[in-house]
Design an enzyme around this catalytic site. Sequence first.
Site, PDB file in Angstrom:
ATOM      1  CD  GLU A   1     -44.648 -57.751  -2.970  1.00  8.68           C
ATOM      2  OE1 GLU A   1     -44.244 -56.647  -3.385  1.00  8.68           O
ATOM      3  OE2 GLU A   1     -44.585 -58.803  -3.629  1.00  8.68           O
TER       4      GLU A   1
ATOM      5  CB  CYS B   1     -43.512 -55.361  -6.253  1.00 11.73           C
ATOM      6  SG  CYS B   1     -43.021 -56.039  -7.858  1.00 11.73           S
TER       7      CYS B   1
ATOM      8  CG  ASN C   1     -40.618 -57.697  -2.347  1.00 12.88           C
ATOM      9  OD1 ASN C   1     -40.988 -56.747  -1.659  1.00 12.88           O
ATOM     10  ND2 ASN C   1     -41.428 -58.348  -3.124  1.00 12.88           N
TER      11      ASN C   1
HETATM   12  P1  ADP Z   1     -46.639 -63.511  -9.738  1.00 12.63           P
HETATM   13  O1  ADP Z   1     -45.929 -63.718 -11.039  1.00 12.63           O
HETATM   14  O2  ADP Z   1     -46.467 -64.696  -8.863  1.00 12.63           O
HETATM   15  O3  ADP Z   1     -48.034 -63.076  -9.928  1.00 12.63           O
HETATM   16  P2  ADP Z   1     -46.182 -60.895  -8.490  1.00 12.63           P
HETATM   17  O4  ADP Z   1     -46.475 -60.025  -9.649  1.00 12.63           O
HETATM   18  O5  ADP Z   1     -47.197 -60.991  -7.391  1.00 12.63           O
HETATM   19  O6  ADP Z   1     -45.809 -62.352  -9.008  1.00 12.63           O
HETATM   20  O7  ADP Z   1     -44.832 -60.429  -7.834  1.00 12.63           O
HETATM   21  C1  ADP Z   1     -44.473 -60.869  -6.552  1.00 12.63           C
HETATM   22  C2  ADP Z   1     -43.027 -60.659  -6.313  1.00 12.63           C
HETATM   23  O8  ADP Z   1     -42.285 -61.507  -7.168  1.00 12.63           O
HETATM   24  C3  ADP Z   1     -42.496 -59.283  -6.635  1.00 12.63           C
HETATM   25  O9  ADP Z   1     -42.701 -58.349  -5.648  1.00 12.63           O
HETATM   26  C4  ADP Z   1     -41.035 -59.585  -6.844  1.00 12.63           C
HETATM   27  O10 ADP Z   1     -40.339 -59.716  -5.635  1.00 12.63           O
HETATM   28  C5  ADP Z   1     -41.105 -60.894  -7.554  1.00 12.63           C
HETATM   29  N1  ADP Z   1     -41.113 -60.677  -9.013  1.00 12.63           N
HETATM   30  C6  ADP Z   1     -42.053 -60.130  -9.769  1.00 12.63           C
HETATM   31  N2  ADP Z   1     -41.698 -60.083 -11.058  1.00 12.63           N
HETATM   32  C7  ADP Z   1     -40.504 -60.613 -11.119  1.00 12.63           C
HETATM   33  C8  ADP Z   1     -39.559 -60.840 -12.158  1.00 12.63           C
HETATM   34  N3  ADP Z   1     -39.785 -60.496 -13.410  1.00 12.63           N
HETATM   35  N4  ADP Z   1     -38.391 -61.408 -11.826  1.00 12.63           N
HETATM   36  C9  ADP Z   1     -38.143 -61.747 -10.567  1.00 12.63           C
HETATM   37  N5  ADP Z   1     -38.981 -61.564  -9.557  1.00 12.63           N
HETATM   38  C10 ADP Z   1     -40.131 -60.994  -9.814  1.00 12.63           C
END
Ligand code: ADP
Length: 560
Positions: free
Chosen positions: A257, A255, A253
């Site tokens: 992980e 980021c 995905n």
């Molecule tokens: P959260 O907003 O829930 O804190 P995270 O920063 O933990 O999210 O990101 C988790 C995952 O969500 C990422 O690895 C990615 O797959 C997805 N993600 C993060 N940012 C975005 C975004 N702007 N648009 C779509 N998916 C995202």
Amino acid sequence: MNPPSVVDSILSARYLRKGEKDFTDICRRVASALADDENERARFYEAMISLRFLPNSPTLMNAGTEIGQLSACFTLPVPDTIDGIFDAMKEGAIIHKTGGGTGYNFSHIRPEGSPVQSTDGVASGPISFMRVFNAATDVIKQGGRRRGANMGILNVWHPDILAFISAKKKEGEFSNFNISVMVNDKFMDLVAAKSFETVWLTKGGTGEKITVGQIWNGIVEGIWKNGEPGILFYDEINRHNPTPQLGEIDTTNPCGEQPLLPYESCVLGSINLAACVREGAFDEDLLRDTSRMATRFLDLVIEKNVFPIPQIAEATRKTRKIGLGVMGVHDAMLMLGLSYDSEKGRAWCEWVMKVITETAIEESHRLAEKLGTFPAWQGSIWKDYEVRNAAMTTVAPTGTISLLAGCSSGIEPIFSFAYTRKNTVGKVFVIVNPVFKEALLHTLTGMGYAGDEREKKAGEVISHVHETGSMQDVAWLSAEFRGLFKTALDIPWREHILMQACFQKYVHASISKTINMPGSATKDDCAEALLMAWKLGLKGITIYRTGSREDVVLALKEKE
Ligand code: ADP
């Protein structure tokens, strides 16, 4: 309990649905949408409202609404046909619309310049198609809430690898993509042996030969210049593939992980470790209880999820992967007096992650007894032990949810103990980390300061931290105090990698983390870090050298 008021704007922009006023409404909606009975609903509600556990943003945004898409992570296959490529783009657009992020491995696409039979023409190659994906992402705002995120991957054995590595060299190019090179052990073995002159691949058509050194130097140069590409370790990922009978994994995905099979998706949730510290002591029972609750919570998310396309529903239900992780790690360590860059600190982190993963496995086993194993269980690595989920743990970036919870993100060290934040009306605040403030006052008391004088001294330190980002050079503060309150940039990069490795030991999927390097770090440091990550069994690594991106912007400005 409501999250800190500075996050009001995040709440209203992202999570509040029509008719909702505050965080309690969100927690009520999410808990009711997922729970099977009243008892469970109350447990879920309590865990979220106390900010001890939060699911990923799409669950907070969409649970109990018409959209109903609850996962953050998706990977989509990109075949080598025009139909297939544009199908993947369309599928990505649908996912972005509902709040998810998509990962693509573009390596199946034939290299630039290869023949195209049906038209007698030549292929334009994976990077040209990535450009179209990038443009598509630009125009799809996710229900007006956030713009989509993509991961673009190319295998190190694809002939267009050099062009891929330098694709983001120009500032602003592929801005909706994180890019990563998927390297294998064979390549890393040659690098470790310094066989830089070895020809790694020969391009069809032109017959151009590309050496190990050209690729490696390109990667290292890119990382040193602006933090990209990231690196993914193909063999390590597949050594831990829980369902090898379903095929090899070559995509993650955005980021990084979640390494996933084609069309798989994953739902994430993170335990705030700082909320498990009670009166200076870590509450192990509470952590176990939260891990159990969270496993059940995330398994229910799969059950109640409205999947954006049928192939995703099918692939996700086959393995039922969930991504339980942590946030507030550094906060908790500070509360317990553990330095991030110490053996003792790492031992504690390893223990915590072990407890979470063990408990998640136990709970998944209990769920399997009651509800059945995941359908692809036979032939999986779990074949001797019934579980409901093929993988259970991960470490997400927790970008938004850690802001909501008011804790440090994922397993990252705190960036600064005092920083500026603007609220919705543009008023500027200096936010001081509360654990730091309390410890500072305590230290000053120990040094004999009291009353106004103590406040004044504390103010001096806080201003210094706010201006310079560090207090390591405030010599009159005790070494012990300074040793504990180190920031991401005070902590040597090797220690960042060691921390990622100690979590990875017990994490099923992978880990999202940035390895921070000072501006003075060299290309050799970057190369050494990549090798260290590979040797320690990480599944991927992202490095960022301070100021490198800004340097690029400055350089561009000078040229204008
Ligand atoms: P959260 O907003 O829930 O804190 P995270 O920063 O933990 O999210 O990101 C988790 C995952 O969500 C990422 O690895 C990615 O797959 C997805 N993600 C993060 N940012 C975005 C975004 N702007 N648009 C779509 N998916 C995202």
